[in-house]
Design a protein around this motif. Structure first.
Motif: not given
Length: 272
Positions: A151-155, A163-166, A205-206, A266-272
């Motif tokens: 998941l490359c660091g996504w959780r 849940d999402w399934i790989r 998924v985050i 620009a200039g924010i911290s976020f999760n998608d």
């Protein structure tokens, strides 16, 4: 002479007991190994490139990216003595981590991506034939994920319903989902199995936390096919607030992969 020693590229003298000065012959390269930092860099090359590397080389690089990132490696040249000289790439901080690639000979356009923010690279040559070597570039990205190695660091979120399934290949339910991934046609993607939830159920998924210093664009591929498809949303989560969706698609979109993108200020911290 007949009583001499066959020295490595780093030593000279009758018994190979003298350090060879830098820049002499096929001597030690100042770029042979070290610690590299992201977001991007290169070219990183084998010793003496584009001339031949030396015998008995042992070069090690550690690439480190910010927490939550992944590292991608691409080559614009690769030529080693086949089955004797190797470049091995590990998915972590040392050669005890999982192996991503073990390259020798002249592979065509090799490339790989880590699953974490560290990548360890080791180049070794034997005592005999040498070749031109290699040249590679590296980049890091929180969003550069094709799900080939996880998941490359996504959780998975913990406040949703399932849940999402790989997965690789077709989804198990008939007349739903893709028949293959978008990137290679034989790799992995993530999906939700609608039979796992009831009407109105949510799976999220985050991403890792991202801090932007300039405007960004998040691009992705999505596949919405099947009678029970409801809605796909992208949120830009800041702090503890999920906020409002910044991108939405509703209902089946046909049996094909489609492209989506979200502009990030620009200039924010976020999760998608």
């Amino acid at each position: 002479s007949g009583n001499g020693c066959l020295c490595t590229s780093q030593y000279e003298g009758r018994c190979c007991d003298v350090d060879k000065p830098l820049g002499v012959g096929v001597g030690r390269s100042t770029r042979c190994g070290g610690t590299l930092s992201t977001p991007s860099g290169g070219p990183v090359t084998s010793p003496n490139y584009p001339s031949n590397y030396g015998n008995n080389e042992n070069c090690q690089w550690l690439i480190t990216a910010p927490a939550g990132s992944t590292i991608s490696l691409t080559f614009d040249s690769f030529d080693l003595e086949s089955n004797y000289d190797y470049l091995t790439i590990f998915d972590g901080p040392s050669d005890s981590a999982a192996q991503l690639l073990r390259l020798s000979g002249s592979p065509v356009n090799p490339a790989t991506t880590s699953t974490s923010n560290m990548m360890f690279i080791k180049f070794t040559s034997n005592w005999h034939v040498t070749r031109r070597g290699f040249s590679f570039y590296y980049t890091s990205s929180v969003f550069n994920c094709d799900f080939e190695l996880g998941l490359c660091g996504w959780r998975q979120a913990h406040d949703d319903n399932f849940d999402w399934i790989r997965h690789s290949g077709s989804t198990p339910s008939d007349d739903t989902g893709p028949s293959a991934d978008h990137t290679t046609g034989s790799g992995y993607y993530i999906y939700i199995e609608t039979s796992s939830g009831s009407s109105g159920s949510v799976a999220r998924v985050i991403s890792p936390l991202v801090t932007t210093t300039s405007a960004k664009c998040v691009q992705f591929w999505y596949h919405m096919y099947g009678r029970d498809v409801n809605r796909l949303r992208v949120y830009m989560k800041t702090g503890s607030s999920l906020g409002n969706p910044v991108w939405t698609r509703t209902g089946a979109q046909g049996n094909q992969w489609r492209s989506g993108q979200v502009d990030i200020p620009a200039g924010i911290s976020f999760n998608d």
